[in-house]
Design a protein around this motif. Structure first.
Motif, PDB file in Angstrom:
ATOM      1  N   THR A 184      42.073  34.851  30.495  1.00 38.38           N
ATOM      2  CA  THR A 184      40.794  35.411  30.054  1.00 38.38           C
ATOM      3  C   THR A 184      39.693  34.486  30.535  1.00 38.38           C
ATOM      4  O   THR A 184      39.725  33.290  30.251  1.00 38.38           O
ATOM      5  N   VAL A 185      38.749  35.026  31.299  1.00 33.48           N
ATOM      6  CA  VAL A 185      37.624  34.216  31.756  1.00 33.48           C
ATOM      7  C   VAL A 185      36.344  34.827  31.193  1.00 33.48           C
ATOM      8  O   VAL A 185      36.065  36.005  31.428  1.00 33.48           O
ATOM      9  N   LYS A 186      35.609  34.026  30.435  1.00 27.53           N
ATOM     10  CA  LYS A 186      34.308  34.468  29.936  1.00 27.53           C
ATOM     11  C   LYS A 186      33.227  33.673  30.634  1.00 27.53           C
ATOM     12  O   LYS A 186      33.402  32.475  30.878  1.00 27.53           O
ATOM     13  N   GLY A 187      32.150  34.322  30.961  1.00 29.29           N
ATOM     14  CA  GLY A 187      31.064  33.629  31.637  1.00 29.29           C
ATOM     15  C   GLY A 187      30.112  34.638  32.240  1.00 29.29           C
ATOM     16  O   GLY A 187      30.161  35.828  31.910  1.00 29.29           O
ATOM     17  N   ASP A 188      29.257  34.174  33.120  1.00 31.99           N
ATOM     18  CA  ASP A 188      28.301  35.051  33.787  1.00 31.99           C
ATOM     19  C   ASP A 188      29.005  35.737  34.953  1.00 31.99           C
ATOM     20  O   ASP A 188      29.302  35.104  35.973  1.00 31.99           O
ATOM     21  N   LEU A 189      29.272  37.045  34.807  1.00 31.07           N
ATOM     22  CA  LEU A 189      30.053  37.752  35.832  1.00 31.07           C
ATOM     23  C   LEU A 189      29.285  37.924  37.139  1.00 31.07           C
ATOM     24  O   LEU A 189      29.850  38.352  38.141  1.00 31.07           O
ATOM     25  N   SER A 190      27.982  37.645  37.116  1.00 29.08           N
ATOM     26  CA  SER A 190      27.241  37.773  38.376  1.00 29.08           C
ATOM     27  C   SER A 190      27.233  36.448  39.141  1.00 29.08           C
ATOM     28  O   SER A 190      26.744  36.388  40.261  1.00 29.08           O
ATOM     29  N   ALA A 191      27.791  35.392  38.537  1.00 31.23           N
ATOM     30  CA  ALA A 191      27.795  34.082  39.204  1.00 31.23           C
ATOM     31  C   ALA A 191      28.762  34.087  40.386  1.00 31.23           C
ATOM     32  O   ALA A 191      29.902  34.542  40.283  1.00 31.23           O
ATOM     33  N   THR A 192      28.288  33.581  41.508  1.00 29.84           N
ATOM     34  CA  THR A 192      29.103  33.585  42.729  1.00 29.84           C
ATOM     35  C   THR A 192      30.397  32.791  42.543  1.00 29.84           C
ATOM     36  O   THR A 192      31.466  33.229  42.970  1.00 29.84           O
ATOM     37  N   ALA A 193      30.299  31.634  41.890  1.00 28.22           N
ATOM     38  CA  ALA A 193      31.481  30.788  41.732  1.00 28.22           C
ATOM     39  C   ALA A 193      32.565  31.513  40.945  1.00 28.22           C
ATOM     40  O   ALA A 193      33.746  31.476  41.298  1.00 28.22           O
ATOM     41  N   LEU A 194      32.162  32.210  39.876  1.00 25.24           N
ATOM     42  CA  LEU A 194      33.135  32.930  39.058  1.00 25.24           C
ATOM     43  C   LEU A 194      33.786  34.061  39.856  1.00 25.24           C
ATOM     44  O   LEU A 194      34.998  34.235  39.849  1.00 25.24           O
ATOM     45  N   GLU A 213      33.157  39.183  30.399  1.00 24.86           N
ATOM     46  CA  GLU A 213      34.565  38.794  30.316  1.00 24.86           C
ATOM     47  C   GLU A 213      35.414  39.550  31.330  1.00 24.86           C
ATOM     48  O   GLU A 213      35.264  40.760  31.495  1.00 24.86           O
ATOM     49  N   ILE A 214      36.292  38.819  31.999  1.00 28.04           N
ATOM     50  CA  ILE A 214      37.292  39.473  32.851  1.00 28.04           C
ATOM     51  C   ILE A 214      38.681  38.989  32.455  1.00 28.04           C
ATOM     52  O   ILE A 214      38.825  37.947  31.809  1.00 28.04           O
ATOM     53  N   LEU A 215      39.668  39.764  32.837  1.00 30.47           N
ATOM     54  CA  LEU A 215      41.050  39.326  32.694  1.00 30.47           C
ATOM     55  C   LEU A 215      41.589  39.131  34.105  1.00 30.47           C
ATOM     56  O   LEU A 215      41.635  40.071  34.904  1.00 30.47           O
ATOM     57  N   LEU A 216      41.949  37.899  34.384  1.00 30.58           N
ATOM     58  CA  LEU A 216      42.447  37.548  35.711  1.00 30.58           C
ATOM     59  C   LEU A 216      43.968  37.547  35.650  1.00 30.58           C
ATOM     60  O   LEU A 216      44.557  36.869  34.818  1.00 30.58           O
ATOM     61  N   MET A 217      44.602  38.339  36.519  1.00 26.40           N
ATOM     62  CA  MET A 217      46.061  38.427  36.496  1.00 26.40           C
ATOM     63  C   MET A 217      46.657  37.817  37.756  1.00 26.40           C
ATOM     64  O   MET A 217      46.190  38.085  38.864  1.00 26.40           O
ATOM     65  N   VAL A 218      47.658  36.979  37.559  1.00 21.88           N
ATOM     66  CA  VAL A 218      48.352  36.332  38.676  1.00 21.88           C
ATOM     67  C   VAL A 218      49.844  36.304  38.332  1.00 21.88           C
ATOM     68  O   VAL A 218      50.224  36.654  37.223  1.00 21.88           O
ATOM     69  N   GLY A 224      31.071  22.402  35.040  1.00 18.64           N
ATOM     70  CA  GLY A 224      29.622  22.258  34.894  1.00 18.64           C
ATOM     71  C   GLY A 224      28.921  23.559  34.538  1.00 18.64           C
ATOM     72  O   GLY A 224      27.753  23.551  34.170  1.00 18.64           O
ATOM     73  N   GLN A 225      29.620  24.689  34.663  1.00 13.46           N
ATOM     74  CA  GLN A 225      29.002  25.969  34.299  1.00 13.46           C
ATOM     75  C   GLN A 225      29.377  26.332  32.862  1.00 13.46           C
ATOM     76  O   GLN A 225      30.321  25.781  32.297  1.00 13.46           O
ATOM     77  N   HIS A 226      28.633  27.274  32.303  1.00 10.48           N
ATOM     78  CA  HIS A 226      28.936  27.751  30.953  1.00 10.48           C
ATOM     79  C   HIS A 226      30.001  28.829  31.075  1.00 10.48           C
ATOM     80  O   HIS A 226      29.725  29.937  31.513  1.00 10.48           O
ATOM     81  N   TYR A 227      31.239  28.487  30.731  1.00 11.12           N
ATOM     82  CA  TYR A 227      32.322  29.455  30.876  1.00 11.12           C
ATOM     83  C   TYR A 227      33.450  29.096  29.918  1.00 11.12           C
ATOM     84  O   TYR A 227      33.449  28.022  29.311  1.00 11.12           O
ATOM     85  N   LEU A 228      34.389  30.008  29.795  1.00 14.03           N
ATOM     86  CA  LEU A 228      35.594  29.750  29.018  1.00 14.03           C
ATOM     87  C   LEU A 228      36.762  30.367  29.775  1.00 14.03           C
ATOM     88  O   LEU A 228      36.661  31.476  30.283  1.00 14.03           O
ATOM     89  N   ALA A 229      37.858  29.634  29.886  1.00 14.31           N
ATOM     90  CA  ALA A 229      39.067  30.182  30.495  1.00 14.31           C
ATOM     91  C   ALA A 229      40.241  29.868  29.589  1.00 14.31           C
ATOM     92  O   ALA A 229      40.427  28.719  29.197  1.00 14.31           O
TER      93      ALA A 229
END
Lengths: 185, 114
Positions: A26-36, A69-74, A92-97
């Motif tokens: 589970t990744v929470k953060g700014d979904l428009s951020a390039t890094a994410l 929020e996205i769900l990243l599957m691997v 350094g970014q505001h996020y949660l994984a």
């Protein structure tokens, strides 16, 4: 983590199969951020989904869960590497994984009546023009939370909490038992 | 059956996918408030016959809280809007005014934007 009792499966007019554990972050953060976006697409190898969409190929995919929020599957074995890469990229970014792999169960439903089986259990319009393949919906199934998407018009993948695996399997099996097609769609 | 449009994920969610959060636009009285204001905040709620503003949470979906304006007698929904506001936005008030001219609810009313 091993599944002691083996994977559940049943065959009605739609086959219900529990799939082996899949790596889920589970990744929470700014979904428009390039890094994410970059780390999600880099790890999964699929395009970044739009709202209410899921792009998934095999074990790898990204599902849009909420505006932040996205769900990243691997694949399950690559979870430690994937978590490390997410942490390194988003530092350094505001996020949660969070690694939620072992909190989830994933089912595959296969058969021409797949839309019908889900529609019997979830308050969702599954008409082909409203819910095309790649559409993703986070909702409830019977009495528990679940999320699903269609891989194609015959196949769906459905995730739920692992603690309710047996319940979800039972209601799916019941909804899919032979000779109970409504043939609505 | 109540169907509310979630302004965050864009899903038209029905009641069983949502969790009701009670009256909207409460002012939280806290340290420094007098006893009467605090009692009002804790216990006193609107119970209107007609236009009402409520908080709802898309519990089985995206998990976000949002606001809804609806009619308690007909279950007609006038609109849903962001949780990040202390008053209903103009388009919601206009939509209500179109259908319930002269409405009022606590300090909000049709006159606000006229």
């Amino acid at each position: 983590m091993s599944e002691v009792q083996g994977l559940l499966r049943s065959d009605g007019f739609v086959a219900v199969r529990q799939l082996p554990l899949r790596g889920m972050i589970t990744v929470k953060g700014d979904l428009s951020a390039t890094a994410l976006k970059n780390v999600a697409t880099g790890l999964s190898g699929v395009d970044f989904p739009g709202p209410r969409e899921c792009n998934c190929v095999g074990d790898n995919g990204i599902a849009w869960m909420a505006p932040d929020e996205i769900l990243l599957m691997v694949t399950h074995a690559t979870i430690p590497d994937a978590m490390a890469k997410v942490a390194a990229t988003l530092q350094g970014q505001h996020y949660l994984a969070a690694d939620v792999s072992d909190a989830r169960t994933i089912f595959e439903l296969e058969g021409a009546g797949v839309r019908e089986v889900i529609a019997k259990l979830a308050p969702v319009d599954l008409a082909p023009d409203v819910f095309p393949p790649s559409a993703f919906r986070r909702t409830r199934l019977g009495q528990v939370p679940a999320a699903f998407w269609l891989k194609d018009n015959q196949t769906a993948e459905l995730i739920c909490f692992r603690s309710v695996t047996q319940y979800v399997f039972d209601i799916l099996t019941h909804a899919a038992r032979a000779n109970t097609q409504v043939s609505y769609f | 059956m109540l169907i509310l449009h979630c302004p965050y994920c864009g899903v038209d969610a029905e009641e069983t996918e949502l969790h009701a959060g009670g009256q909207a636009h409460l002012t939280r009285e806290t340290v420094g408030s007098d006893d009467e204001a605090f009692e009002d905040y804790l216990f006193m709620r609107e119970n209107p016959k007609g236009v009402h503003f409520e908080r709802w949470r898309h519990a089985s979906g995206c998990g976000k809280w949002f606001h809804a304006a609806r009619c308690t007698t007909t279950l007609e929904v006038f609109g849903t809007y962001s949780a990040q506001t202390t008053a209903p936005p103009r388009e919601i008030c206009d939509a209500i005014s179109g259908k319930r001219p002269g409405w009022s609810w606590k300090t909000f009313s049709a006159r606000m934007f006229s």
